[in-house]
Design a protein around this motif. Structure first.
Motif, PDB file in Angstrom:
ATOM      1  N   ALA A 292     -40.337 -14.124 -60.972  1.00  0.00           N
ATOM      2  CA  ALA A 292     -39.005 -14.751 -61.039  1.00  0.00           C
ATOM      3  C   ALA A 292     -38.565 -15.180 -59.647  1.00  0.00           C
ATOM      4  O   ALA A 292     -38.058 -16.301 -59.459  1.00  0.00           O
ATOM      5  CB  ALA A 292     -37.995 -13.783 -61.652  1.00  0.00           C
ATOM      6  N   ALA A 293     -38.766 -14.325 -58.661  1.00  0.00           N
ATOM      7  CA  ALA A 293     -38.375 -14.648 -57.285  1.00  0.00           C
ATOM      8  C   ALA A 293     -39.176 -15.836 -56.760  1.00  0.00           C
ATOM      9  O   ALA A 293     -38.628 -16.712 -56.078  1.00  0.00           O
ATOM     10  CB  ALA A 293     -38.558 -13.437 -56.385  1.00  0.00           C
ATOM     11  N   ALA A 294     -40.457 -15.895 -57.082  1.00  0.00           N
ATOM     12  CA  ALA A 294     -41.299 -17.017 -56.642  1.00  0.00           C
ATOM     13  C   ALA A 294     -40.835 -18.322 -57.292  1.00  0.00           C
ATOM     14  O   ALA A 294     -40.780 -19.363 -56.638  1.00  0.00           O
ATOM     15  CB  ALA A 294     -42.764 -16.748 -56.978  1.00  0.00           C
ATOM     16  N   PHE A 295     -40.465 -18.260 -58.567  1.00  0.00           N
ATOM     17  CA  PHE A 295     -39.959 -19.448 -59.256  1.00  0.00           C
ATOM     18  C   PHE A 295     -38.651 -19.910 -58.619  1.00  0.00           C
ATOM     19  O   PHE A 295     -38.455 -21.105 -58.377  1.00  0.00           O
ATOM     20  CB  PHE A 295     -39.754 -19.151 -60.743  1.00  0.00           C
ATOM     21  CG  PHE A 295     -39.343 -20.347 -61.557  1.00  0.00           C
ATOM     22  CD1 PHE A 295     -40.295 -21.158 -62.137  1.00  0.00           C
ATOM     23  CD2 PHE A 295     -38.000 -20.657 -61.739  1.00  0.00           C
ATOM     24  CE1 PHE A 295     -39.920 -22.278 -62.895  1.00  0.00           C
ATOM     25  CE2 PHE A 295     -37.612 -21.758 -62.485  1.00  0.00           C
ATOM     26  CZ  PHE A 295     -38.573 -22.572 -63.064  1.00  0.00           C
ATOM     27  N   ALA A 296     -37.763 -18.965 -58.326  1.00  0.00           N
ATOM     28  CA  ALA A 296     -36.476 -19.292 -57.693  1.00  0.00           C
ATOM     29  C   ALA A 296     -36.693 -19.895 -56.298  1.00  0.00           C
ATOM     30  O   ALA A 296     -35.982 -20.827 -55.907  1.00  0.00           O
ATOM     31  CB  ALA A 296     -35.590 -18.060 -57.612  1.00  0.00           C
ATOM     32  N   ALA A 297     -37.679 -19.390 -55.569  1.00  0.00           N
ATOM     33  CA  ALA A 297     -37.953 -19.938 -54.242  1.00  0.00           C
ATOM     34  C   ALA A 297     -38.432 -21.386 -54.333  1.00  0.00           C
ATOM     35  O   ALA A 297     -38.099 -22.204 -53.482  1.00  0.00           O
ATOM     36  CB  ALA A 297     -39.006 -19.080 -53.532  1.00  0.00           C
ATOM     37  N   GLN A 298     -39.169 -21.703 -55.364  1.00  0.00           N
ATOM     38  CA  GLN A 298     -39.701 -23.055 -55.526  1.00  0.00           C
ATOM     39  C   GLN A 298     -38.706 -24.009 -56.187  1.00  0.00           C
ATOM     40  O   GLN A 298     -38.672 -25.196 -55.858  1.00  0.00           O
ATOM     41  CB  GLN A 298     -40.983 -23.009 -56.355  1.00  0.00           C
ATOM     42  CG  GLN A 298     -41.641 -24.354 -56.516  1.00  0.00           C
ATOM     43  CD  GLN A 298     -42.966 -24.279 -57.257  1.00  0.00           C
ATOM     44  OE1 GLN A 298     -43.395 -23.225 -57.698  1.00  0.00           O
ATOM     45  NE2 GLN A 298     -43.616 -25.412 -57.398  1.00  0.00           N
ATOM     46  N   HIS A 299     -37.881 -23.502 -57.114  1.00  0.00           N
ATOM     47  CA  HIS A 299     -37.014 -24.376 -57.915  1.00  0.00           C
ATOM     48  C   HIS A 299     -35.525 -24.162 -57.672  1.00  0.00           C
ATOM     49  O   HIS A 299     -34.697 -24.774 -58.343  1.00  0.00           O
ATOM     50  CB  HIS A 299     -37.311 -24.169 -59.408  1.00  0.00           C
ATOM     51  CG  HIS A 299     -38.698 -24.553 -59.785  1.00  0.00           C
ATOM     52  ND1 HIS A 299     -39.063 -25.853 -60.052  1.00  0.00           N
ATOM     53  CD2 HIS A 299     -39.827 -23.801 -59.935  1.00  0.00           C
ATOM     54  CE1 HIS A 299     -40.345 -25.891 -60.359  1.00  0.00           C
ATOM     55  NE2 HIS A 299     -40.833 -24.668 -60.284  1.00  0.00           N
ATOM     56  N   GLY A 300     -35.179 -23.283 -56.748  1.00  0.00           N
ATOM     57  CA  GLY A 300     -33.770 -22.988 -56.503  1.00  0.00           C
ATOM     58  C   GLY A 300     -33.247 -21.969 -57.489  1.00  0.00           C
ATOM     59  O   GLY A 300     -33.942 -21.542 -58.401  1.00  0.00           O
ATOM     60  N   GLY A 301     -32.019 -21.553 -57.286  1.00  0.00           N
ATOM     61  CA  GLY A 301     -31.401 -20.593 -58.184  1.00  0.00           C
ATOM     62  C   GLY A 301     -31.496 -19.176 -57.686  1.00  0.00           C
ATOM     63  O   GLY A 301     -31.936 -18.908 -56.561  1.00  0.00           O
ATOM     64  N   SER A 302     -31.070 -18.262 -58.527  1.00  0.00           N
ATOM     65  CA  SER A 302     -31.119 -16.839 -58.200  1.00  0.00           C
ATOM     66  C   SER A 302     -31.586 -16.055 -59.419  1.00  0.00           C
ATOM     67  O   SER A 302     -31.581 -16.566 -60.538  1.00  0.00           O
ATOM     68  CB  SER A 302     -29.734 -16.355 -57.750  1.00  0.00           C
ATOM     69  OG  SER A 302     -28.781 -16.590 -58.773  1.00  0.00           O
ATOM     70  N   VAL A 303     -31.999 -14.813 -59.188  1.00  0.00           N
ATOM     71  CA  VAL A 303     -32.540 -13.960 -60.235  1.00  0.00           C
ATOM     72  C   VAL A 303     -31.487 -12.947 -60.651  1.00  0.00           C
ATOM     73  O   VAL A 303     -30.927 -12.245 -59.809  1.00  0.00           O
ATOM     74  CB  VAL A 303     -33.823 -13.239 -59.758  1.00  0.00           C
ATOM     75  CG1 VAL A 303     -34.386 -12.353 -60.862  1.00  0.00           C
ATOM     76  CG2 VAL A 303     -34.863 -14.254 -59.277  1.00  0.00           C
ATOM     77  N   VAL A 304     -31.220 -12.880 -61.972  1.00  0.00           N
ATOM     78  CA  VAL A 304     -30.231 -11.947 -62.514  1.00  0.00           C
ATOM     79  C   VAL A 304     -30.753 -11.355 -63.817  1.00  0.00           C
ATOM     80  O   VAL A 304     -31.693 -11.873 -64.415  1.00  0.00           O
ATOM     81  CB  VAL A 304     -28.869 -12.634 -62.777  1.00  0.00           C
ATOM     82  CG1 VAL A 304     -28.278 -13.199 -61.487  1.00  0.00           C
ATOM     83  CG2 VAL A 304     -28.983 -13.716 -63.832  1.00  0.00           C
ATOM     84  N   GLY A 305     -30.105 -10.288 -64.271  1.00  0.00           N
ATOM     85  CA  GLY A 305     -30.389  -9.707 -65.571  1.00  0.00           C
ATOM     86  C   GLY A 305     -29.600 -10.410 -66.659  1.00  0.00           C
ATOM     87  O   GLY A 305     -28.697 -11.214 -66.378  1.00  0.00           O
ATOM     88  N   LEU A 306     -29.880 -10.102 -67.892  1.00  0.00           N
ATOM     89  CA  LEU A 306     -29.239 -10.739 -69.045  1.00  0.00           C
ATOM     90  C   LEU A 306     -27.719 -10.669 -68.978  1.00  0.00           C
ATOM     91  O   LEU A 306     -27.032 -11.673 -69.152  1.00  0.00           O
ATOM     92  CB  LEU A 306     -29.739 -10.100 -70.347  1.00  0.00           C
ATOM     93  CG  LEU A 306     -29.107 -10.605 -71.640  1.00  0.00           C
ATOM     94  CD1 LEU A 306     -29.431 -12.074 -71.871  1.00  0.00           C
ATOM     95  CD2 LEU A 306     -29.568  -9.757 -72.818  1.00  0.00           C
ATOM     96  N   GLU A 307     -27.182  -9.485 -68.722  1.00  0.00           N
ATOM     97  CA  GLU A 307     -25.731  -9.308 -68.717  1.00  0.00           C
ATOM     98  C   GLU A 307     -25.053 -10.033 -67.561  1.00  0.00           C
ATOM     99  O   GLU A 307     -23.861 -10.314 -67.634  1.00  0.00           O
ATOM    100  CB  GLU A 307     -25.380  -7.818 -68.687  1.00  0.00           C
ATOM    101  CG  GLU A 307     -25.813  -7.060 -69.927  1.00  0.00           C
ATOM    102  CD  GLU A 307     -25.181  -7.580 -71.210  1.00  0.00           C
ATOM    103  OE1 GLU A 307     -23.988  -7.949 -71.185  1.00  0.00           O
ATOM    104  OE2 GLU A 307     -25.889  -7.643 -72.236  1.00  0.00           O
ATOM    105  N   ALA A 308     -25.789 -10.349 -66.513  1.00  0.00           N
ATOM    106  CA  ALA A 308     -25.199 -11.004 -65.339  1.00  0.00           C
ATOM    107  C   ALA A 308     -25.220 -12.531 -65.426  1.00  0.00           C
ATOM    108  O   ALA A 308     -24.712 -13.200 -64.530  1.00  0.00           O
ATOM    109  CB  ALA A 308     -25.912 -10.548 -64.070  1.00  0.00           C
ATOM    110  N   ILE A 309     -25.772 -13.076 -66.509  1.00  0.00           N
ATOM    111  CA  ILE A 309     -25.759 -14.534 -66.670  1.00  0.00           C
ATOM    112  C   ILE A 309     -24.323 -14.952 -66.957  1.00  0.00           C
ATOM    113  O   ILE A 309     -23.721 -14.515 -67.936  1.00  0.00           O
ATOM    114  CB  ILE A 309     -26.702 -14.992 -67.801  1.00  0.00           C
ATOM    115  CG1 ILE A 309     -28.140 -14.623 -67.465  1.00  0.00           C
ATOM    116  CG2 ILE A 309     -26.561 -16.499 -68.044  1.00  0.00           C
ATOM    117  CD1 ILE A 309     -29.122 -14.860 -68.607  1.00  0.00           C
ATOM    118  N   ALA A 310     -23.777 -15.766 -66.090  1.00  0.00           N
ATOM    119  CA  ALA A 310     -22.380 -16.186 -66.217  1.00  0.00           C
ATOM    120  C   ALA A 310     -22.198 -17.151 -67.380  1.00  0.00           C
ATOM    121  O   ALA A 310     -23.066 -17.993 -67.642  1.00  0.00           O
ATOM    122  CB  ALA A 310     -21.916 -16.843 -64.921  1.00  0.00           C
TER     123      ALA A 310
END
Length: 185
Positions: free
Chosen positions: A136-154
């Motif tokens: 997930a962190a590698a995907f975020a580094a390549q495509h932007g964004g941040s990593v969160v758990g289900l409950e933290a999705i705004a």
């Protein structure tokens, strides 16, 4: 009175409680999305499925992982949720276009990349699930964004996927925001 009580107890003892199977089901050519009623295999990106109490063997499938999360937050949702699965994009097929038919992970333990440049099966911004936090962190580094758990999705992340403002439908946007508990409009 005693007879009635004995009858009720005997009846209760005879009834077997059968546990509902909540194992994830693979995608098939005839699998349709709950919201869009379109074939899921024709859409790119991660999918979801939710197993509801009282609907054995018939989970609700979603053409996007974000649709899966949005369903969980609907005030109209009336059945108890027994299991939630999303595609593990770290174990996806050959490409984003082929997320896999049976690489399901429990959404409650998944690591979601939010606010990346990824678009889901319906061409809207997508929340991208992974079993492995490093993937997930590698995907975020390549495509932007941040990593969160289900409950933290705004909720705003899910509302952005609908993007009614882009189409000029302010009333629709206002109604969506009121359903999510967001303010303004």
């Amino acid at each position: 009175m005693k007879r009635a009580l004995l009858f009720v107890l005997a009846l209760a003892a005879c009834q077997e409680e059968v546990a509902q199977n909540t194992a994830p089901l693979p995608l098939k050519p005839e699998t349709l999305g709950y919201f869009c009623q379109m074939n899921l295999l024709e859409h790119e990106g991660p999918k979801g499925q939710i197993h509801l109490e009282g609907l054995p063997g018939a989970p609700l499938f979603f053409s996007q992982a974000s649709d899966t999360v949005a369903y969980l937050r609907l005030p109209e949702q009336s059945h108890r949720v027994l299991a939630i699965y999303v595609s593990d994009m770290g174990a996806a097929g050959a490409s984003w276009a082929e997320p896999g038919a049976d690489n399901w992970i429990d959404a409650t333990t998944a690591h979601f990349v939010v606010q990346s440049d990824a678009e889901g099966g319906m061409g809207a911004p997508e929340v991208v699930p992974f079993a492995d936090p490093a993937a997930a962190a590698a995907f975020a580094a390549q495509h932007g964004g941040s990593v969160v758990g289900l409950e933290a999705i705004a909720d705003a992340t899910l509302l952005a996927a609908e993007s009614p403002e882009a189409e000029g439908d302010a009333d629709y946007a206002r109604r969506l925001k009121s359903l999510s508990g967001a303010t303004g409009g």
